[in-house]
Scaffold this active site. Structure first.
Site, PDB file in Angstrom:
ATOM      1  N   GLY A 109      -2.200   9.734 -32.460  1.00 55.57           N
ATOM      2  CA  GLY A 109      -1.171  10.217 -31.549  1.00 55.57           C
ATOM      3  C   GLY A 109      -0.090   9.203 -31.252  1.00 55.57           C
ATOM      4  N   CYS A 110      -0.145   8.071 -31.927  1.00 53.70           N
ATOM      5  CA  CYS A 110       0.859   7.034 -31.710  1.00 53.70           C
ATOM      6  C   CYS A 110       1.964   7.240 -32.723  1.00 53.70           C
ATOM      7  CB  CYS A 110       0.224   5.663 -31.901  1.00 53.70           C
ATOM      8  SG  CYS A 110       1.382   4.339 -31.630  1.00 53.70           S
TER       9      CYS A 110
END
Lengths: 111, 141, 104
Positions: A109-110
């Site tokens: 999710g980065c």
């Protein structure tokens, strides 16, 4: 695949500079990666790097930034449990920079 | 449905997990989406029905199949404020499983002096159906 | 002629196991792999069917140990009569039978 050289040994990294095989990690890798970013690692940096490695060992993921700050605050003291402190240590972002030094994959999710 | 909180509307999201972990990629995909979406601070529940109950079974050892064992990641969900994991009793029964066969997943309750509390709740099929009715968004895996 | 049947889907998700068991002959072997091993757990709906098939059809039933371990199924929770094999045992079964039929 590109690689970095630590103590005469080559370690594969992906196109974003993350270590290809986290099981090959040695502390010297973090020092070399930091030097490439013009950074010298202090005990404060190592607290975070070691924490990330322990977290990964237990949960098999790198923590999201808000989870990291909360956990660091609990472990190392409230004054360190905020993103300002972490960004001072790792100006490119604690997730991207500290996780990379720790040999972990890019956090989920980065972006 | 959905009430206003600071920064926007909070909606009720249900992640519906119906597959075991390693035969297909659905279980891992679901867990990754749950972790990513946790940043949006919505009201999240996870449902485990059918073979999905096998995702949170104890004692998974994947060395022999050469795949990553991602079951330890379920232990991190509490850190992400995801603490409503509903497991269907009928699905356990059909498979010869009981709650004792599941990982003891817990979270720390911020509003109760960080007391450790179980995240898993066993519900029957009718209760699971009610839970589904109560959602704004249902994501199936 | 004997056949090794492999089933890699859970009986709760597909009808592969049912269909497979309906097409075996005495002397055949059925090997449960991947999510197929979920069906071999004792005291379950699919496990009861397997136990019945063991008694009625004259087939031998096997489960791949590595896939059981990944799914948290200990050997002592298997249906009585189901034998655990490793990858080498899989190869032996394939060699011992005249054909391998995969129930995908």
């Amino acid at each position: 695949m590109s690689s970095i050289t630590v103590d005469g040994k080559e370690y594969g990294v992906d196109e974003e500079g993350y270590l290809a095989d986290l099981s090959t990690w040695v502390p010297g890798i973090a020092d070399v990666m930091a030097a490439q970013d013009d950074l010298t690692l202090t005990d404060e940096h190592w607290d975070i790097i070691n924490f990330l490695r322990e977290y990964y060992e237990e949960y098999q993921i790198a923590p999201a930034i808000r989870v990291l700050t909360k956990a660091i605050g609990k472990k190392l003291g409230k004054e360190k449990g905020n993103s300002k402190y972490l960004y001072e240590l790792f100006p490119y972002g604690p997730a991207k920079q500290a996780c990379r030094y720790a040999g972990l994959p890019k956090p989920t999710g980065c972006v | 449905m959905g009430d206003m909180s600071e920064g926007g509307t909070t909606k009720k999201f249900l992640y519906l997990n119906r597959k075991a972990s390693y035969g297909t990629v659905y279980a891992l995909e679901s867990l990754e989406v749950v972790l990513i979406a946790a940043a949006f601070e919505q009201d999240v529940s996870l449902a485990f029905i059918d073979d999905g109950v096998y995702q949170i079974i104890k004692g998974q050892d994947t060395k022999g199949i050469g795949m990553k064992n991602f079951s330890p990641t379920f232990n991190a969900l509490g850190d992400y404020d995801i603490n409503k994991l509903y497991v269907e009793k009928e699905s356990l029964d059909e498979r010869g499983l009981t709650e004792d066969d599941l990982m003891p997943l817990v979270y720390e309750d911020e509003d109760d002096d960080w007391a450790e509390k179980p995240s898993i709740k066993i519900v029957n099929r009718a209760e699971m159906a009610d839970l589904m009715q109560d959602q704004d968004v249902i994501l199936s895996f | 002629m004997s056949i090794l049947h492999t089933v890699n889907k859970s009986a709760y998700e597909r009808n592969a196991l049912d269909s497979c068991l309906g097409h075996t002959k005495p002397g055949d072997s059925v090997l449960l792999i991947e999510d197929g091993v979920i069906s071999a757990r004792a005291g379950s709906v699919a496990g009861d069917k397997l136990a019945a098939a063991l008694g009625e059809t004259g087939v031998s039933i096997y489960a791949l140990g590595a896939d059981m371990a990944a799914r948290g199924i200990p050997e002592d929770k298997l249906v009585d009569g189901v034998k655990v094999v490793d990858y080498a045992g899989f190869v032996d079964l394939a060699a011992e039978n005249d054909a391998v039929e995969a129930w995908l």
